[in-house]
Design an enzyme around this catalytic site. Structure first.
Site, PDB file in Angstrom:
ATOM      1  N   SER A  12      73.513  90.155  26.015  1.00 21.40           N
ATOM      2  CA  SER A  12      74.623  89.196  26.100  1.00 21.40           C
ATOM      3  C   SER A  12      75.371  89.022  24.789  1.00 21.40           C
ATOM      4  O   SER A  12      76.341  88.282  24.729  1.00 21.40           O
ATOM      5  CB  SER A  12      74.096  87.834  26.584  1.00 21.40           C
ATOM      6  OG  SER A  12      73.232  87.270  25.615  1.00 21.40           O
ATOM      7  N   SER A  13      74.923  89.693  23.733  1.00 18.76           N
ATOM      8  CA  SER A  13      75.549  89.486  22.424  1.00 18.76           C
ATOM      9  C   SER A  13      75.361  90.692  21.505  1.00 18.76           C
ATOM     10  O   SER A  13      74.437  91.491  21.696  1.00 18.76           O
ATOM     11  CB  SER A  13      74.917  88.236  21.766  1.00 18.76           C
ATOM     12  OG  SER A  13      75.325  88.082  20.428  1.00 18.76           O
ATOM     13  N   GLY A  14      76.251  90.813  20.539  1.00 19.34           N
ATOM     14  CA  GLY A  14      76.061  91.749  19.425  1.00 19.34           C
ATOM     15  C   GLY A  14      75.811  93.194  19.812  1.00 19.34           C
ATOM     16  O   GLY A  14      76.510  93.757  20.654  1.00 19.34           O
ATOM     17  N   LYS A  46      76.277  82.670  28.243  1.00 21.00           N
ATOM     18  CA  LYS A  46      76.530  83.876  27.431  1.00 21.00           C
ATOM     19  C   LYS A  46      76.383  85.146  28.274  1.00 21.00           C
ATOM     20  O   LYS A  46      77.132  86.109  28.125  1.00 21.00           O
ATOM     21  CB  LYS A  46      75.574  83.919  26.225  1.00 21.00           C
ATOM     22  CG  LYS A  46      76.105  83.180  25.016  1.00 21.00           C
ATOM     23  CD  LYS A  46      75.364  83.400  23.677  1.00 21.00           C
ATOM     24  CE  LYS A  46      73.989  83.901  23.693  1.00 21.00           C
ATOM     25  NZ  LYS A  46      73.267  83.836  22.394  1.00 21.00           N
ATOM     26  N   SER A 104      64.671  98.557  15.737  1.00 26.61           N
ATOM     27  CA  SER A 104      64.027  98.044  14.532  1.00 26.61           C
ATOM     28  C   SER A 104      65.140  97.630  13.577  1.00 26.61           C
ATOM     29  O   SER A 104      66.082  96.940  13.970  1.00 26.61           O
ATOM     30  CB  SER A 104      63.102  99.120  13.953  1.00 26.61           C
ATOM     31  OG  SER A 104      62.505  98.686  12.761  1.00 26.61           O
ATOM     32  N   TYR A 158      60.374  88.971   8.838  1.00 31.74           N
ATOM     33  CA  TYR A 158      61.237  89.853   9.636  1.00 31.74           C
ATOM     34  C   TYR A 158      60.817  91.320   9.510  1.00 31.74           C
ATOM     35  O   TYR A 158      60.632  92.012  10.520  1.00 31.74           O
ATOM     36  CB  TYR A 158      62.686  89.662   9.191  1.00 31.74           C
ATOM     37  CG  TYR A 158      63.695  90.489   9.964  1.00 31.74           C
ATOM     38  CD1 TYR A 158      63.996  90.194  11.289  1.00 31.74           C
ATOM     39  CD2 TYR A 158      64.352  91.557   9.354  1.00 31.74           C
ATOM     40  CE1 TYR A 158      64.938  90.945  11.991  1.00 31.74           C
ATOM     41  CE2 TYR A 158      65.291  92.311  10.046  1.00 31.74           C
ATOM     42  CZ  TYR A 158      65.572  92.008  11.370  1.00 31.74           C
ATOM     43  OH  TYR A 158      66.499  92.759  12.052  1.00 31.74           O
ATOM     44  N   LYS A 198      59.481  94.137  12.364  1.00 35.25           N
ATOM     45  CA  LYS A 198      60.228  95.373  12.630  1.00 35.25           C
ATOM     46  C   LYS A 198      59.400  96.630  12.323  1.00 35.25           C
ATOM     47  O   LYS A 198      59.599  97.671  12.951  1.00 35.25           O
ATOM     48  CB  LYS A 198      61.543  95.375  11.831  1.00 35.25           C
ATOM     49  CG  LYS A 198      62.542  94.318  12.312  1.00 35.25           C
ATOM     50  CD  LYS A 198      62.964  94.573  13.762  1.00 35.25           C
ATOM     51  CE  LYS A 198      64.095  93.672  14.213  1.00 35.25           C
ATOM     52  NZ  LYS A 198      64.522  93.963  15.596  1.00 35.25           N
TER      53      LYS A 198
HETATM   54  N1  NDP Z   1      72.998  92.516  13.204  1.00 35.43           N
HETATM   55  C1  NDP Z   1      72.278  93.153  12.279  1.00 35.43           C
HETATM   56  O1  NDP Z   1      72.606  93.144  11.084  1.00 35.43           O
HETATM   57  C2  NDP Z   1      71.067  93.919  12.670  1.00 35.43           C
HETATM   58  C3  NDP Z   1      70.371  93.608  13.828  1.00 35.43           C
HETATM   59  N2  NDP Z   1      69.225  94.305  14.136  1.00 35.43           N
HETATM   60  C4  NDP Z   1      68.478  93.987  15.347  1.00 35.43           C
HETATM   61  O2  NDP Z   1      69.267  94.260  16.487  1.00 35.43           O
HETATM   62  C5  NDP Z   1      68.947  93.355  17.539  1.00 35.43           C
HETATM   63  C6  NDP Z   1      70.201  92.657  18.018  1.00 35.43           C
HETATM   64  O3  NDP Z   1      70.756  91.965  16.930  1.00 35.43           O
HETATM   65  P1  NDP Z   1      72.192  91.259  16.994  1.00 35.43           P
HETATM   66  O4  NDP Z   1      73.047  91.984  17.948  1.00 35.43           O
HETATM   67  O5  NDP Z   1      72.617  91.046  15.611  1.00 35.43           O
HETATM   68  O6  NDP Z   1      71.757  89.822  17.605  1.00 35.43           O
HETATM   69  P2  NDP Z   1      72.533  88.660  18.341  1.00 35.43           P
HETATM   70  O7  NDP Z   1      71.924  87.398  17.846  1.00 35.43           O
HETATM   71  O8  NDP Z   1      74.006  88.807  18.250  1.00 35.43           O
HETATM   72  O9  NDP Z   1      72.078  88.872  19.872  1.00 35.43           O
HETATM   73  C7  NDP Z   1      70.743  88.719  20.208  1.00 35.43           C
HETATM   74  C8  NDP Z   1      70.569  88.874  21.696  1.00 35.43           C
HETATM   75  O10 NDP Z   1      69.197  88.745  22.038  1.00 35.43           O
HETATM   76  C9  NDP Z   1      69.005  87.689  22.974  1.00 35.43           C
HETATM   77  N3  NDP Z   1      67.709  87.069  22.690  1.00 35.43           N
HETATM   78  C10 NDP Z   1      67.275  86.531  21.542  1.00 35.43           C
HETATM   79  N4  NDP Z   1      66.038  86.033  21.667  1.00 35.43           N
HETATM   80  C11 NDP Z   1      65.665  86.272  22.949  1.00 35.43           C
HETATM   81  C12 NDP Z   1      64.509  85.981  23.715  1.00 35.43           C
HETATM   82  N5  NDP Z   1      63.465  85.351  23.174  1.00 35.43           N
HETATM   83  N6  NDP Z   1      64.462  86.373  25.013  1.00 35.43           N
HETATM   84  C13 NDP Z   1      65.518  86.993  25.578  1.00 35.43           C
HETATM   85  N7  NDP Z   1      66.646  87.296  24.893  1.00 35.43           N
HETATM   86  C14 NDP Z   1      66.725  86.920  23.610  1.00 35.43           C
HETATM   87  C15 NDP Z   1      70.207  86.778  22.747  1.00 35.43           C
HETATM   88  O11 NDP Z   1      70.542  85.976  23.862  1.00 35.43           O
HETATM   89  P3  NDP Z   1      69.918  84.474  24.077  1.00 35.43           P
HETATM   90  O12 NDP Z   1      69.936  83.818  22.746  1.00 35.43           O
HETATM   91  O13 NDP Z   1      70.796  83.836  25.094  1.00 35.43           O
HETATM   92  O14 NDP Z   1      68.541  84.690  24.605  1.00 35.43           O
HETATM   93  C16 NDP Z   1      71.294  87.806  22.504  1.00 35.43           C
HETATM   94  O15 NDP Z   1      71.726  88.374  23.717  1.00 35.43           O
HETATM   95  C17 NDP Z   1      67.880  92.417  16.967  1.00 35.43           C
HETATM   96  O16 NDP Z   1      66.613  92.916  17.314  1.00 35.43           O
HETATM   97  C18 NDP Z   1      68.090  92.531  15.469  1.00 35.43           C
HETATM   98  O17 NDP Z   1      66.920  92.263  14.757  1.00 35.43           O
HETATM   99  C19 NDP Z   1      68.769  95.325  13.358  1.00 35.43           C
HETATM  100  C20 NDP Z   1      69.432  95.659  12.214  1.00 35.43           C
HETATM  101  C21 NDP Z   1      70.629  94.987  11.770  1.00 35.43           C
HETATM  102  C1  VSD Z   2      64.388 105.291   4.139  1.00 40.17           C
HETATM  103  C2  VSD Z   2      65.790 104.825   4.043  1.00 40.17           C
HETATM  104  C3  VSD Z   2      65.899 103.353   4.095  1.00 40.17           C
HETATM  105  C4  VSD Z   2      67.180 102.876   3.501  1.00 40.17           C
HETATM  106  C5  VSD Z   2      67.129 101.415   3.275  1.00 40.17           C
HETATM  107  C6  VSD Z   2      68.236 100.924   2.410  1.00 40.17           C
HETATM  108  C7  VSD Z   2      68.151  99.430   2.289  1.00 40.17           C
HETATM  109  C8  VSD Z   2      69.401  98.824   1.752  1.00 40.17           C
HETATM  110  C9  VSD Z   2      69.598  97.391   2.089  1.00 40.17           C
HETATM  111  C10 VSD Z   2      69.133  96.981   3.439  1.00 40.17           C
HETATM  112  C11 VSD Z   2      69.833  95.813   3.963  1.00 40.17           C
HETATM  113  C12 VSD Z   2      69.015  95.051   4.958  1.00 40.17           C
HETATM  114  C13 VSD Z   2      69.245  95.471   6.379  1.00 40.17           C
HETATM  115  C14 VSD Z   2      68.674  94.461   7.310  1.00 40.17           C
HETATM  116  C15 VSD Z   2      69.490  94.358   8.553  1.00 40.17           C
HETATM  117  C16 VSD Z   2      68.904  93.421   9.507  1.00 40.17           C
HETATM  118  O1  VSD Z   2      68.009  93.776  10.207  1.00 40.17           O
HETATM  119  C17 VSD Z   2      69.428  92.043   9.574  1.00 40.17           C
HETATM  120  N1  VSD Z   2      70.787  91.972   9.226  1.00 40.17           N
HETATM  121  C18 VSD Z   2      69.248  91.529  10.977  1.00 40.17           C
HETATM  122  O2  VSD Z   2      70.091  90.500  11.314  1.00 40.17           O
END
Ligand code: NDP
Ligand code: VSD
Length: 273
Positions: free
Chosen positions: A16-18, A43, A147, A161, A165
């Site tokens: 539902s998001s992101g 959402k 992850s 966190y 992951k």
């Molecule tokens: N954005 C980033 O910088 C990065 C994100 N990630 C990972 O990617 C994934 C998505 O992140 P992002 O798009 O930023 O997150 P958002 O917060 O934008 O979206 C998260 C989604 O997960 C759902 N959600 C959260 N908790 C639960 C739960 N307990 N049960 C069911 N649904 C749930 C939310 O809906 P609702 O709250 O309604 O349940 C929503 O749909 C995550 O695992 C995050 O750790 C990884 C690297 C970087």
């Molecule tokens: C072997 C190669 C590895 C390279 C790593 C380089 C690291 C640079 C900085 C990392 C920034 C942190 C990202 C976290 C994103 C995230 O999961 C959250 N934003 C979630 O919301």
């Protein structure tokens, strides 16, 4: 060998998001039927409307189911059952539900460690556990785990966190070894910072050090990250480039195949006896 997305049933948790919403859009654009799983119903409906704008035929469906993926396995199992009754067996599961909380180790509540482990880790175990049997039986399936770069490298502020992951990676690699002989493939995405509602939320409480470390890399667009995730899941290339590990994995895979053949043989022997 690549999974055909047209007509396939794709379940996206956190759809539902992101990143999850963008993964759903990407699959829908390629003709898939989608089940979105998340908690908040408004959402979910909002996302459903947005995804439906990208339809490529008039048979496509976006189904929404509200559940917390981290709480109760039997609830998650029920949700998958409902989805399969409506849209058929799951061809691909994308585990995108997750969250991030940061802070210095001594400043984080211990409950934060529990929370992140249950949402990010158990919240990926439960849906995967609920779809795996059917996937193995059908000899069809893809499971995607999301992850993070912080799941490859432990970083300041991410004691809770990062470990949740890292856990996903262990799960994915072990599971891949089990299901490879059944033509089921497991992929893991390690995205960098990505411009999503979740990321905006995380930035409200990020320690300075964490922010400065994060700022050494640029912020990605969720559409871009989603595209890569879907591509990697459909055409599974050599998942992990770890030279030494590859040798071991190859020989372990042959043990797994041998056991599988042994078991099939003794089952036939049992039947004829
Ligand atoms: N954005 C980033 O910088 C990065 C994100 N990630 C990972 O990617 C994934 C998505 O992140 P992002 O798009 O930023 O997150 P958002 O917060 O934008 O979206 C998260 C989604 O997960 C759902 N959600 C959260 N908790 C639960 C739960 N307990 N049960 C069911 N649904 C749930 C939310 O809906 P609702 O709250 O309604 O349940 C929503 O749909 C995550 O695992 C995050 O750790 C990884 C690297 C970087
Ligand atoms: C072997 C190669 C590895 C390279 C790593 C380089 C690291 C640079 C900085 C990392 C920034 C942190 C990202 C976290 C994103 C995230 O999961 C959250 N934003 C979630 O919301």
């Amino acid at each position: 060998k690549p999974l055909a997305l047209p007509g396939a049933h794709v379940v996206v948790t956190g759809g539902s998001s992101g990143i999850g919403k963008c993964v759903a859009i990407e699959c829908y654009k390629q003709g898939a039927f989608i089940t979105l799983v998340a908690r908040n119903e408004d959402k979910l409906l909002q996302a459903k409307k947005e995804i439906e704008k990208h339809s490529v035929n008039d048979k496509q469906v976006v189904l929404c189911i509200s559940v917390d993926v981290s709480q109760d396995y039997s609830q998650v199992e029920n949700v998958i059952k409902q989805a399969q009754e409506k849209l058929g067996p799951v061809d691909m599961l994308v585990n995108c539900a997750g969250m991030s909380l940061s802070g210095k180790f001594e400043d984080l509540e211990v409950s934060t460690f529990e929370r992140l482990m249950s949402v990010n880790y158990l919240g990926s175990v439960y849906p995967s556990r609920a779809v795996i049997t059917t996937m193995k039986e059908r000899r069809v399936g893809r499971i995607v785990f999301v992850s993070s770069q912080a799941g490859q490298l432990g970083l300041f502020g991410f004691t809770a966190y990062s470990s949740s992951k890292f856990a996903i990676r262990g799960l994915a690699e072990a599971l891949q070894m089990e299901v490879k002989p059944y033509n089921v493939y497991v992929t893991v995405a390690y995205p960098p910072d990505t411009d999503t509602p979740g990321f905006a939320e995380e930035n409200k409480t990020k320690p300075l050090e964490t922010r400065l470390i994060s700022e050494t890399t640029s912020v990605c667009k969720p559409e871009q990250v989603a595209k890569q995730i879907v591509k990697d899941a459909i055409v599974v290339t050599m998942g992990l480039f770890r030279t030494i590990a590859l040798f071991y994995i190859g020989s372990f895979d042959s043990i797994v195949r041998r056991c599988m053949m042994q078991r099939a043989k003794s089952e036939i022997a049992d039947k004829t006896a």
